[in-house]
Design an enzyme around this catalytic site. Structure first.
Site, PDB file in Angstrom:
ATOM      1  CB  SER A 120      -0.893  -0.041   1.343  1.00 45.65           C
ATOM      2  OG  SER A 120      -2.110  -0.808   0.956  1.00 45.65           O
ATOM      3  CE  LYS A 123      -4.550   2.192  -0.376  1.00 48.09           C
ATOM      4  NZ  LYS A 123      -3.977   0.939   0.045  1.00 48.09           N
ATOM      5  CB  SER A 304      -4.444   2.074   4.110  1.00 50.65           C
ATOM      6  OG  SER A 304      -3.626   1.232   3.050  1.00 50.65           O
TER       7      SER A 304
END
Length: 468
Positions: A120, A123, A304
């Site tokens: 993640s 991102k 997230s």
């Protein structure tokens, strides 16, 4: 002649009475505007509160990090990096880079160019592209369009965080409410004398697969991501859990919720809800708007949120004139970040959230993305919006105890089976801002939780570093 005398007598009587009233008024015997009293003195000015003074101009509570703060000794930082990269508990594939936030100078590194699974932390790229493309002030509009007096079309504008009822202007998730939209629509439809409409939903904003093919079916079934749609209530969750199971058709489910809200307000929705693009002749009879895109980006970084990341990526593509598809979103996010000066050679994204399999980035590319964003005021929120260690989002339960990085670290986490990553900024004991990226993508079985602790301790050591 008699009537003239009568009128004259009456007038004389009235004048006499009126004159007598004026005299009485002048002597303040009866109420009125005439008086013989002297004019009153002008009123004294309104008294000042004792001790009241003009307050100081607003200022930042915390001073900015000094550009003159001592830079940590590169050899000292490199020793910390070597210890982390050589820790067998992280496995044999570890990428680390620590750079000075002001100059971008590398202070410590280990395999910084190795392409690894970013999870993640990728991102960050979508956040940077959102600020560089549509911009933080953009809002997502959900509209109700009416044609032929009794045909209503609910048009999605990309807001998957709608509230079922009343919106909350202080919230990001639930900022706009379908109940509020129903209030507007019902009020206008009732004016026509109509109490029954048909309802269609226009979810044509996004195209292509709703979930990236690289996402494991089990992850989608477990609610780690929802099918991306042009509108949804609470990111299509079926319960209040963060990773709840999701609606299979978020847009249609949202339309049903809207139909129920209309029914509660006396407007019946007849027949089945269908999909239909709003005709060009349709008239807008209601709209609600999401929180600003900057708030949505902050939310996806802090929590997230995989679904919201995919939505924002599609908005980046649409802003660039491309289709709102997953492929176009990935392509445009990469292109936008590269346009800001980041070398993404070799990087591969198979989705935008990092949940899908096959994505690869290096620690260097993560750090460079953060450095570029930090250097540009219009992009800086992609860095300052990262969760604060020990306090917010996915870092709320990290950096525990007396870890020196608690409160001084802002970073994006990354977690997949046997993969841990952390990328962000930390302020040292000498008030120097450092940028870092840590990735381990082949952690021995059962060691992932321990890897979090090793990463937290490493960043805490950077925070405590008075090693200038």
């Amino acid at each position: 002649m008699g009537w003239r005398l009568s009128i004259g007598a009456t007038v004389t009587t009235v004048v006499a009475l009126f004159g007598g009233y004026l005299v009485a008024d002048a002597y303040d015997v009866v109420p009125g505007m005439v008086t013989l009293e002297p004019a009153p003195e002008p009123p004294a000015p309104f008294p000042d509160a004792p001790g009241a003074t003009t307050g100081p101009s607003p200022s930042a509570v915390l001073p900015a990090v000094s550009q003159d703060a001592p830079v940590p000794d590169a050899a000292a930082v490199d020793d910390l990096v070597d210890d982390l990269a050589g820790d067998n508990r992280l496995g044999k594939r570890v990428g680390v880079l620590v750079a000075d936030g002001a100059t971008g100078t590398t202070l410590g590194q280990s395999a910084p160019d190795r392409l690894m699974i970013p999870a993640s932390t990728q991102k960050i790229l979508t956040a940077v592209a959102a600020y560089a493309g549509p911009g933080g002030d953009t809002r997502l509009v959900t509209r109700a369009m009416l044609h032929s007096d009794d045909r209503l079309v609910l048009v999605g504008g990309g807001d998957m965080l709608l509230a079922a009822g009343e919106g909350d202007p202080t919230a990001v998730n639930g900022h706009a409410g379908l109940g509020d939209l129903a209030d507007q629509v019902a009020a206008k439809i009732r004016l026509t004398g109509t109490d029954s409409v048909t309802l269609a939903v226009d979810d044509t904003l996004f195209t292509g697969p709703a979930i990236a093919p690289t996402v494991r079916a089990s992850d989608a079934a477990d609610g780690y991501v929802a099918p991306v749609a042009a509108l949804a209530v609470d990111a299509a969750r079926l319960t209040d859990d963060k990773y709840a199971r999701r609606e299979e058709d978020p847009a249609l489910a949202a339309a049903r919720t809207f139909a129920d809200a209309l029914a509660d307000r006396g407007i019946e929705v007849s027949g089945e809800i269908v999909r239909q693009a709003a005709p060009s002749s349709a008239v807008e009879v209601g709209r609600v708007e999401s929180a600003p895109l900057g708030d949505l980006v902050g939310y996806l970084l802090e929590e997230s949120d995989n679904t919201l990341t995919e939505v924002v990526g599609r908005l980046v593509a649409i802003d660039a004139g491309l289709p709102g598809s997953a492929d176009a979103a990935v392509s445009e996010v990469l292109a936008t970040v590269e346009d800001q000066g980041v070398d993404l050679s070799g990087a591969v994204l198979t989705d935008l959230s990092g949940l899908g399999t096959g994505s690869r980035m290096s620690a260097q590319q993560l750090v460079d993305s953060l450095l570029v964003a930090a250097a540009q005021p219009e992009l800086r929120a992609a860095v300052t919006g990262l969760p604060v260690a020990g306090l917010e989002g996915t870092l709320a339960d990290r950096f525990g105890g007396d870890n020196p990085g608690r409160g001084y670290t802002e970073a994006k986490t990354g977690s997949l089976p046997d993969v841990r990553a952390l990328a962000g900024t930390v302020v040292t004991d000498d008030d120097r801002l450092l940028v870092f990226a840590l990735v381990a993508d082949r952690i021995p079985e059962g060691g992932s939780v321990g890897a979090n602790l090793l990463f937290d301790d490493f960043v805490g050591d950077l925070a405590a570093c008075g090693c200038s």
